[in-house]
Design an enzyme around this catalytic site. Sequence first.
Site, mmCIF file in Angstrom:
data_model
loop_
_atom_site.group_PDB
_atom_site.id
_atom_site.type_symbol
_atom_site.label_atom_id
_atom_site.label_comp_id
_atom_site.label_asym_id
_atom_site.label_seq_id
_atom_site.Cartn_x
_atom_site.Cartn_y
_atom_site.Cartn_z
ATOM 1 C CG ASP A 63 -2.004 1.002 1.184
ATOM 2 O OD1 ASP A 63 -2.148 1.663 0.135
ATOM 3 O OD2 ASP A 63 -2.734 1.142 2.182
ATOM 4 C CG ASP A 72 -3.394 3.880 -3.322
ATOM 5 O OD1 ASP A 72 -4.325 3.169 -3.723
ATOM 6 O OD2 ASP A 72 -3.475 4.593 -2.310
ATOM 7 C CD GLU A 73 -5.589 -0.806 -1.404
ATOM 8 O OE1 GLU A 73 -5.245 -1.546 -0.456
ATOM 9 O OE2 GLU A 73 -6.614 -0.118 -1.382
#
Length: 417
Positions: A41, A134-135
Site C-alpha cells: 500500500d 496505490d495498492e
Amino acid sequence: MPALCRDCLTRFDDGRRCPSCRSPRVTSHPELFDLTIAHMDCDAFYASVEKRDNPELADKPVIIGGGKRGVVSTACYVARIRGVRSAMPMFQALKLCPDAVVIPPRGRHYAAVSKQIRALMDELTPSIEPLSLDEAFLDMTGTAKLHGAPPAVMLARLLKRMQDEIGLSGSIGLSHNKFLAKIASDLDKPRGFSVIGKAETATFLHDKPVGLIWGVGGVSQAALEKAGIRTFADLLRWEKADLVARFGGMGDRLWHLARGQDKRRVSAHAPIKSISNETTFFEDTTDPDILDGHLWRLSEKVSDRAKARDLAGRVVTLKLKRADFRALSRQTNLGDTTQSADRIYRTARGLFDTVAGEGPFRLVGVGLSHLGPADNADLTNDLLDPQAARRRAAERATDTIRARFGDKVILKGRSIR
C-alpha cells in the site's frame, strides 16, 4: 530469530540494529522468510505524488480533494495528525486544518505514476492483484529460487526501489493469506513492514475490533454491534449456522475470518467490474447548477480512470442519496461502449432529469459498468446528436493537451460551478 534490514537488505539474526549499516529499520519475525502473501500500500499516494512533484510542499499539510462542498480524497500525514481523513467533508477538514494546501486530484498523472510502480512489481511475480492505483496483493510463492532470496527480501527491495527510483514510499504487510496481509500493511504506516505469522494468528486477532475486516463499514459494524459482536473474540462464540442465519453469506465469511482463514487466491486476472465516483454535499441541495457541475466533474473522473486503464463501458449508472438518507439509483444501457466524459455526463444528466424533483439530495455519484477493452469505444455516430462526433474529437484533443501540460490547463465552464 530471522531479521532483515530494510535499508541495506542485510539478513541476520535478531537484533535492534543492522550489524552492517547500523540502521534501526529492522524487521524480525520467526516466519519472516517463510511467508509469501503480501499487500503493498503506497503511503498517502496522491498527496505524496504532489509533494514529490513540488518540494515546497514537503512540510506542509496537503489535502487532495474538491471545493468546500466536496470531500477529501486523501491527505498527507501532516494533515492526518490534525484529524483529516479520507471521505471527510472538505469544510470539516479545513476546520481541523485551516492552513492546508488543497489540490484538485490529477487522475491521469496518478495513473501514470501507478504504472511505474506496477512495472517494479512485475519484476517480482506475475501474481499481482491490483486493488486501486496505490495498492495491490502479491503472491510470491515459488519466487525464492528465481530471485535467490526469500519473498521478504524482495519486498523490502521493492520499497527501496520505489523510494530511490520513483520518489515514493509504501508499506508492506506479509502473511499467509490476503485477509491478514492487508491488515498487516496498516499496522506500521508510513514506510512500514509488518508480519503476521501462522502461529500467532489466533492470538493476534483475539481482541481486535471487527472493524478491521475489509468491507465492514459503518452499517455492517452497527449490525454486528447490535448482535453483541465487537471483537474477533465475540465472533468466535458464535456457531457458523447462527452467523449465517443472522447475516446471510456475510456470516459464513465472518466465521472463517474470525479464525484467520481466507482461501481467496491472489488473482492476477480479476476483472474490474465497474468504475465509479461520488461526492457528499456539505448541505442538501436541489440547486440545478451545483448538481450539474458535480455531474460533470464525477463523469470526468470516471472517464479519466477508464482511459487510464484502457477500458470502456456500456452501462452508465446515476446514484443519489436523499436528505432522509434513502438511496435512489438509475441506469441505462448505451448499446455500445464509451469512455468519453461527454457521453457519460450527458447520459447521467438525462437520468438525473427524470428524478430531479425528488430532492433535495445529499450525495450524487456516477458509475460506468459492463466494462471491456476500449478498442472499439465511441465509434458509433448518434444520428440524433450530430455534434457528438465533434465533441468527442475535442475531448481527445483536450486529453492530449492535459496529458502534456497538466489537468488544470483546460477547464470546462460547468466544472467550476
